[in-house]
Design a protein around this motif. Structure first.
Motif, PDB file in Angstrom:
ATOM      1  N   GLY A 185     -89.537  -6.516  80.818  1.00  0.00           N
ATOM      2  CA  GLY A 185     -90.962  -6.854  80.778  1.00  0.00           C
ATOM      3  C   GLY A 185     -91.696  -6.019  79.741  1.00  0.00           C
ATOM      4  O   GLY A 185     -92.543  -6.529  78.993  1.00  0.00           O
ATOM      5  N   LEU A 186     -91.370  -4.729  79.666  1.00  0.00           N
ATOM      6  CA  LEU A 186     -91.982  -3.865  78.653  1.00  0.00           C
ATOM      7  C   LEU A 186     -91.599  -4.320  77.246  1.00  0.00           C
ATOM      8  O   LEU A 186     -92.422  -4.303  76.330  1.00  0.00           O
ATOM      9  N   LEU A 187     -90.344  -4.741  77.082  1.00  0.00           N
ATOM     10  CA  LEU A 187     -89.899  -5.247  75.783  1.00  0.00           C
ATOM     11  C   LEU A 187     -90.669  -6.517  75.412  1.00  0.00           C
ATOM     12  O   LEU A 187     -91.117  -6.679  74.269  1.00  0.00           O
ATOM     13  N   LEU A 188     -90.841  -7.412  76.387  1.00  0.00           N
ATOM     14  CA  LEU A 188     -91.607  -8.640  76.153  1.00  0.00           C
ATOM     15  C   LEU A 188     -93.043  -8.309  75.746  1.00  0.00           C
ATOM     16  O   LEU A 188     -93.590  -8.897  74.806  1.00  0.00           O
ATOM     17  N   MET A 189     -93.658  -7.343  76.426  1.00  0.00           N
ATOM     18  CA  MET A 189     -95.022  -6.922  76.066  1.00  0.00           C
ATOM     19  C   MET A 189     -95.060  -6.384  74.645  1.00  0.00           C
ATOM     20  O   MET A 189     -95.955  -6.711  73.867  1.00  0.00           O
ATOM     21  N   ARG A 190     -94.082  -5.544  74.304  1.00  0.00           N
ATOM     22  CA  ARG A 190     -94.047  -4.913  72.986  1.00  0.00           C
ATOM     23  C   ARG A 190     -93.890  -5.957  71.872  1.00  0.00           C
ATOM     24  O   ARG A 190     -94.519  -5.863  70.842  1.00  0.00           O
ATOM     25  N   ARG A 191     -93.088  -6.959  72.103  1.00  0.00           N
ATOM     26  CA  ARG A 191     -92.793  -7.926  71.045  1.00  0.00           C
ATOM     27  C   ARG A 191     -93.808  -9.055  70.961  1.00  0.00           C
ATOM     28  O   ARG A 191     -93.915  -9.703  69.920  1.00  0.00           O
ATOM     29  N   THR A 192     -94.536  -9.323  72.038  1.00  0.00           N
ATOM     30  CA  THR A 192     -95.454 -10.466  72.010  1.00  0.00           C
ATOM     31  C   THR A 192     -96.920 -10.074  72.061  1.00  0.00           C
ATOM     32  O   THR A 192     -97.782 -10.912  71.818  1.00  0.00           O
ATOM     33  N   GLY A 193     -97.229  -8.845  72.438  1.00  0.00           N
ATOM     34  CA  GLY A 193     -98.625  -8.434  72.553  1.00  0.00           C
ATOM     35  C   GLY A 193     -99.247  -8.785  73.898  1.00  0.00           C
ATOM     36  O   GLY A 193    -100.465  -8.718  74.055  1.00  0.00           O
ATOM     37  N   LEU A 194     -98.402  -9.163  74.861  1.00  0.00           N
ATOM     38  CA  LEU A 194     -98.919  -9.440  76.205  1.00  0.00           C
ATOM     39  C   LEU A 194     -99.586  -8.199  76.773  1.00  0.00           C
ATOM     40  O   LEU A 194     -99.131  -7.076  76.534  1.00  0.00           O
ATOM     41  N   ARG A 195    -100.614  -8.405  77.535  1.00  0.00           N
ATOM     42  CA  ARG A 195    -101.233  -7.300  78.267  1.00  0.00           C
ATOM     43  C   ARG A 195    -100.571  -7.204  79.634  1.00  0.00           C
ATOM     44  O   ARG A 195     -99.957  -8.160  80.109  1.00  0.00           O
ATOM     45  N   ILE A 196    -100.729  -6.070  80.281  1.00  0.00           N
ATOM     46  CA  ILE A 196    -100.064  -5.834  81.562  1.00  0.00           C
ATOM     47  C   ILE A 196    -100.463  -6.888  82.600  1.00  0.00           C
ATOM     48  O   ILE A 196     -99.624  -7.383  83.343  1.00  0.00           O
ATOM     49  N   GLY A 197    -101.732  -7.255  82.652  1.00  0.00           N
ATOM     50  CA  GLY A 197    -102.198  -8.254  83.609  1.00  0.00           C
ATOM     51  C   GLY A 197    -101.563  -9.608  83.349  1.00  0.00           C
ATOM     52  O   GLY A 197    -101.234 -10.353  84.288  1.00  0.00           O
ATOM     53  N   GLU A 198    -101.369  -9.939  82.071  1.00  0.00           N
ATOM     54  CA  GLU A 198    -100.727 -11.207  81.728  1.00  0.00           C
ATOM     55  C   GLU A 198     -99.242 -11.186  82.113  1.00  0.00           C
ATOM     56  O   GLU A 198     -98.704 -12.182  82.602  1.00  0.00           O
ATOM     57  N   LEU A 199     -98.599 -10.040  81.934  1.00  0.00           N
ATOM     58  CA  LEU A 199     -97.186  -9.912  82.305  1.00  0.00           C
ATOM     59  C   LEU A 199     -97.015 -10.066  83.817  1.00  0.00           C
ATOM     60  O   LEU A 199     -96.108 -10.756  84.285  1.00  0.00           O
ATOM     61  N   ILE A 200     -97.883  -9.467  84.565  1.00  0.00           N
ATOM     62  CA  ILE A 200     -97.804  -9.521  86.033  1.00  0.00           C
ATOM     63  C   ILE A 200     -97.954 -10.957  86.527  1.00  0.00           C
ATOM     64  O   ILE A 200     -97.334 -11.356  87.513  1.00  0.00           O
ATOM     65  N   MET A 201     -98.754 -11.751  85.845  1.00  0.00           N
ATOM     66  CA  MET A 201     -99.006 -13.132  86.267  1.00  0.00           C
ATOM     67  C   MET A 201     -97.852 -14.079  85.939  1.00  0.00           C
ATOM     68  O   MET A 201     -97.833 -15.213  86.431  1.00  0.00           O
ATOM     69  N   LEU A 202     -96.885 -13.627  85.134  1.00  0.00           N
ATOM     70  CA  LEU A 202     -95.751 -14.506  84.809  1.00  0.00           C
ATOM     71  C   LEU A 202     -94.878 -14.706  86.044  1.00  0.00           C
ATOM     72  O   LEU A 202     -94.651 -13.780  86.811  1.00  0.00           O
ATOM     73  N   PRO A 203     -94.349 -15.945  86.225  1.00  0.00           N
ATOM     74  CA  PRO A 203     -93.470 -16.185  87.386  1.00  0.00           C
ATOM     75  C   PRO A 203     -92.123 -15.462  87.201  1.00  0.00           C
ATOM     76  O   PRO A 203     -91.698 -15.168  86.124  1.00  0.00           O
TER      77      PRO A 203
END
Length: 171
Positions: free
Chosen positions: A153-171
């Protein structure tokens, strides 16, 4: 300080003192106890004690304080080399005390505010420092090789610019 890492003795920043607080200052502190934490009341007590030490050293009564005295006290705080946030807290605590004295009619209401909002020093705005490129590359390699969903999840955030709240909302 004991290891010679500091160029000053931190105990001298707000020296301990048994300088007695006047009864009205002690009453103010007693009124804070039901609504403030013990630590906060302790900070008020330290700031008020230092303020009364300054008043005593300058032969000023708290009932005779005027704007010029406040300006001298503010200059004294600055000259002590205290951090801006320490000075802000001291000024705010003494300001609350002075306003309480005016409300209690222990201090005559001044024509203008004795301690003004613009007397508070500007606090530095620190920007976060970026992670150095070599450390960033190492972290990304480790995240990628890990099977842990949190690290991925941290890698996905780093590579896409997702914010933590957006990451948490992913299924």
């Amino acid at each position: 300080h004991a290891r010679d890492l500091l160029g000053f003795d931190p105990r001298c920043a707000w020296p301990r003192s048994n300088f007695p607080l006047p009864p009205y200052a002690q009453r103010f502190l007693d009124l804070l106890k039901p609504t403030h934490s013990l630590s906060t009341v302790g900070h008020y007590q330290t700031n008020l004690r230092q303020f009364h030490i300054w008043l005593h050293a300058n032969h000023v009564s708290v009932t005779g304080i005027d704007r010029s005295h406040v300006e001298s006290w503010l200059q004294w705080l600055h000259e002590r080399g205290l951090a801006a946030c320490t000075r802000v807290h001291a000024i705010q605590n003494v300001r609350a005390f002075v306003e309480w004295l005016v409300e209690e009619r222990a201090l005559p209401a001044p024509d203008t505010e004795l301690i003004r909002g613009r007397d508070l020093p500007k606090l530095p705005q620190y920007l976060p420092r970026p992670v150095p490129p070599d450390i960033d590359a190492t972290l990304q390699r480790r995240f990628k090789s890990s099977g842990c969903i949190y690290q991925l999840g941290l890698l996905l955030m780093r590579r896409t610019g997702l914010r933590i709240g957006e990451l948490i909302m992913l299924p």
